[in-house]
Scaffold this active site. Structure first.
Site, PDB file in Angstrom:
ATOM      1  N   LYS A  37       0.843  -1.214   0.000  1.00  0.00           N
ATOM      2  CA  LYS A  37       0.000   0.000   0.000  1.00  0.00           C
ATOM      3  C   LYS A  37       0.869   1.251   0.000  1.00  0.00           C
ATOM      4  CE  LYS A  37      -1.395   1.494   4.211  1.00  0.00           C
ATOM      5  NZ  LYS A  37      -1.111   2.885   4.601  1.00  0.00           N
ATOM      6  N   ASP A 331       5.606   0.637  11.677  1.00  0.00           N
ATOM      7  CA  ASP A 331       4.364  -0.014  11.233  1.00  0.00           C
ATOM      8  C   ASP A 331       4.274  -1.473  11.690  1.00  0.00           C
ATOM      9  OD1 ASP A 331       3.653   2.332  10.037  1.00  0.00           O
ATOM     10  OD2 ASP A 331       4.161   1.708   8.002  1.00  0.00           O
TER      11      ASP A 331
HETATM   12  N1  EPU Z   1       7.409  14.515   9.953  1.00  0.00           N
HETATM   13  C1  EPU Z   1       7.561  15.852  10.206  1.00  0.00           C
HETATM   14  N2  EPU Z   1       7.349  16.730   9.178  1.00  0.00           N
HETATM   15  C2  EPU Z   1       6.998  16.318   7.930  1.00  0.00           C
HETATM   16  C3  EPU Z   1       6.862  14.943   7.667  1.00  0.00           C
HETATM   17  C4  EPU Z   1       7.078  14.047   8.701  1.00  0.00           C
HETATM   18  O1  EPU Z   1       7.876  16.252  11.321  1.00  0.00           O
HETATM   19  O2  EPU Z   1       6.827  17.165   7.050  1.00  0.00           O
HETATM   20  C5  EPU Z   1       7.630  13.555  11.035  1.00  0.00           C
HETATM   21  C6  EPU Z   1       6.386  12.702  11.335  1.00  0.00           C
HETATM   22  O3  EPU Z   1       5.480  13.391  12.182  1.00  0.00           O
HETATM   23  C7  EPU Z   1       7.009  11.489  11.970  1.00  0.00           C
HETATM   24  C8  EPU Z   1       8.319  11.334  11.198  1.00  0.00           C
HETATM   25  O4  EPU Z   1       8.594  12.618  10.621  1.00  0.00           O
HETATM   26  O5  EPU Z   1       7.282  11.752  13.309  1.00  0.00           O
HETATM   27  C9  EPU Z   1       8.304  10.300  10.109  1.00  0.00           C
HETATM   28  O6  EPU Z   1       7.172  10.468   9.298  1.00  0.00           O
HETATM   29  P1  EPU Z   1       7.167  10.107   7.749  1.00  0.00           P
HETATM   30  O7  EPU Z   1       7.044  11.359   6.971  1.00  0.00           O
HETATM   31  O8  EPU Z   1       8.304   9.205   7.470  1.00  0.00           O
HETATM   32  O9  EPU Z   1       5.808   9.302   7.627  1.00  0.00           O
HETATM   33  P2  EPU Z   1       4.799   9.347   6.416  1.00  0.00           P
HETATM   34  O10 EPU Z   1       5.523   9.487   5.145  1.00  0.00           O
HETATM   35  O11 EPU Z   1       3.713  10.308   6.718  1.00  0.00           O
HETATM   36  C10 EPU Z   1       4.860   6.791   5.939  1.00  0.00           C
HETATM   37  C11 EPU Z   1       3.863   5.679   5.928  1.00  0.00           C
HETATM   38  C12 EPU Z   1       3.414   5.371   7.346  1.00  0.00           C
HETATM   39  C13 EPU Z   1       4.657   4.990   8.153  1.00  0.00           C
HETATM   40  C14 EPU Z   1       5.693   6.108   8.095  1.00  0.00           C
HETATM   41  C15 EPU Z   1       6.986   5.779   8.799  1.00  0.00           C
HETATM   42  C16 EPU Z   1       2.820   6.022   3.784  1.00  0.00           C
HETATM   43  C17 EPU Z   1       1.610   6.374   3.015  1.00  0.00           C
HETATM   44  N3  EPU Z   1       2.725   6.075   5.117  1.00  0.00           N
HETATM   45  O12 EPU Z   1       4.174   7.906   6.512  1.00  0.00           O
HETATM   46  O13 EPU Z   1       2.544   4.257   7.262  1.00  0.00           O
HETATM   47  O14 EPU Z   1       4.293   4.754   9.496  1.00  0.00           O
HETATM   48  O15 EPU Z   1       5.995   6.418   6.730  1.00  0.00           O
HETATM   49  O16 EPU Z   1       7.551   4.630   8.272  1.00  0.00           O
HETATM   50  O17 EPU Z   1       3.836   5.669   3.220  1.00  0.00           O
HETATM   51  C18 EPU Z   1       0.834   2.807   7.976  1.00  0.00           C
HETATM   52  O18 EPU Z   1       0.957   2.216   6.888  1.00  0.00           O
HETATM   53  O19 EPU Z   1       0.171   2.340   8.924  1.00  0.00           O
HETATM   54  C19 EPU Z   1       1.506   4.092   8.146  1.00  0.00           C
HETATM   55  C20 EPU Z   1       1.159   4.973   9.091  1.00  0.00           C
END
Ligand code: EPU
Length: 443
Positions: A37, A331
């Protein structure tokens, strides 16, 4: 071939309300792992970058894919479905995107609030159309999850960003400009968004402290197939040489490592043996090692089949801390906690990525687990038996951790709010039932 969304390509049971699980069955069998996903979502958005067709195969049938498809259709992107992919033969496994006529570069709040990954359209729309208006996603059950890193990276690439009325208004005169970007924090989404935007920027972009997840490599592989010039993906330094145009491509989505890891724990917690089909071991880096310490064996028995079984009589306690790839995936944290809840001793689980990702703790405690959480740390004292209860969870991975606990609990567990599971697990109940789980689906 059918046009999305004239018929639903999803085989998920949207009206499924609850799962009733009677624990105590050892799970044995083969489970087909779907495409990831979290790889599929940015890959679908990558279609914005070209006016030629992008074909994705191995698309998972989960509701987040429908939500993203609806968003893309609202932008004016055509989506066709084809089910005759030789690997699977299911309708909707193959989606063909045609973004030759994007008419509306706006992601409204009604769609973004359903799925934060909607923010991925920001970079590609800026790169292709020079403008984008995307609602800010707001808070989330597992943490505040800001998007500041996405916005700062777009500014570095030359975009003008204004926040107005809860929306990000982004625009650029001419093309985006390549830049050197240092992410203050590792972010999967910000790395993906910036990588996509930079493919069409003028000149070279260098990303420092980029995320290294398999989903990043998968996106880079697809973008390369579309004509992008990217190197270093899978390392913290990614270099993108901008090109003027991307073209048609066909790409198979990488296996879902979180789905695979979840079923690996299902095998371990029930003392069964499950063959995970369609997945290679490398994607489980970080999680595999900890599962092995807990007493599971994971063996690549065929090029795309991993066999998982428990080799220690009792589950061994293992302390973990979540980290970006190749660390232990956040995750998988909730599922691992369920395994530790029935381990032969105490362990600690630290969540370093999201500030509120322990919502499964109190539900597991209601099932007889001995867990105390203090801030980002949970102390888990393994118990000999869990007992069934009526439980509910507020996010995808927390929900599935309760399913895992229910598989070994004494008596009946009722899991509510199945729409969380449907966001990320394709036919979860059916797959577990096929391995011998005693599960009834209540509508
Ligand atoms: N963060 C910031 N600022 C930003 C972006 C992220 O502070 O602009 C912080 C977040 O709050 C978090 C950390 O950086 O504390 C990491 O977040 P990341 O951006 O890596 O997460 P994401 O891209 O929003 C993806 C997955 C998540 C998974 C995370 C971490 C997708 C669609 N979602 O989220 O998946 O937990 O990476 O590996 O790719 C799930 O599938 O259940 C899920 C939540």
């Amino acid at each position: 071939m059918a046009t999305y969304p004239s018929i639903s390509h999803l085989s998920i049971k949207l009206f499924m309300k609850k799962l009733l699980i009677r624990g105590g069955k050892k799970l044995n069998g083969t489970i087909e792992i779907t495409g990831a996903k979290n790889a599929a979502l940015p890959l679908m958005v990558a279609s914005i970058l070209t006016d030629e067709k992008l074909t994705l195969t191995n698309v998972p049938h989960v509701s987040d894919i429908s939500t993203m498809a609806n968003l893309l259709v609202s932008l004016g992107i055509g989506i066709e479905m084809d089910g005759m992919d030789k690997d699977h033969g299911n309708q909707g496994r193959v989606l063909i995107f045609n973004a030759s006529n994007i008419s509306n570069p706006i992601a409204p709040y009604e769609l973004v609030r359903k799925m934060r990954a909607s923010i991925f359209i920001l970079g590609p729309l800026l790169a292709r159309m020079g403008k984008a208006k995307v609602s800010l996603p707001g808070g989330c059950a597992i943490g505040t999850r800001p998007v500041d890193l996405h916005l700062k990276a777009m500014e570095k690439l030359g975009a003008k960003i204004e926040i107005e009325g809860g929306y990000v208004n982004a625009s650029v005169e001419g093309r985006l400009k390549g830049a050197e970007i240092n992410f203050e924090k590792v972010s999967v989404g910000a790395t993906e968004n910036t990588m996509m935007a930079a493919t069409l920027a003028e000149g070279e972009t260098i990303l420092h402290n980029a995320a290294c997840e398999p989903e990043i490599i998968d996106l880079a592989n697809c973008l390369r197939a579309m004509g992008a010039k990217i190197s270093g993906d899978g390392t913290p330094r990614v270099v993108i040489q901008g090109v003027e145009k991307l073209h048609a491509a066909r790409h198979k989505i990488v296996a879902d490592r979180i789905e695979a890891g979840t079923y690996a724990i299902a095998a371990g917690i029930t003392d069964g043996c499950i063959r995970l089909k369609g997945v290679e071991m490398w994607v489980l880096t970080g999680v595999k090692e900890e599962l092995e310490k807990a007493g599971l064996s994971l063996t690549q028995v065929e090029p795309d089949v991993i066999e998982v079984k428990r080799i220690s009589k009792l589950i061994q306690p293992v302390s973990i801390s979540t980290h970006p790839y190749p660390g232990f995936a956040t995750d998988m944290q909730a599922q691992f906690m369920s395994l530790m809840a029935v381990a032969d001793g105490a362990s600690t689980i630290e969540e370093t990525i999201f500030e509120n990702r322990f919502m499964h703790v109190m539900e597991l405690v209601r099932m007889g687990a001995n867990i105390e959480s203090h801030g980002s740390l949970a102390v888990v004292k393994g118990v000999a038996k869990l007992t069934g209860a009526e439980v509910m969870a507020t996010d995808l991975r927390a929900s599935v951790s309760l399913v895992l606990a229910a598989l070994v609990a004494d008596g009946e567990t009722i899991i509510n709010r199945l729409y969380h599971l449907e966001r990320g697990y394709e036919r979860l109940a059916d797959k577990l039932i096929a391995c011998g789980a005693d599960i009834s689906i209540l509508y």
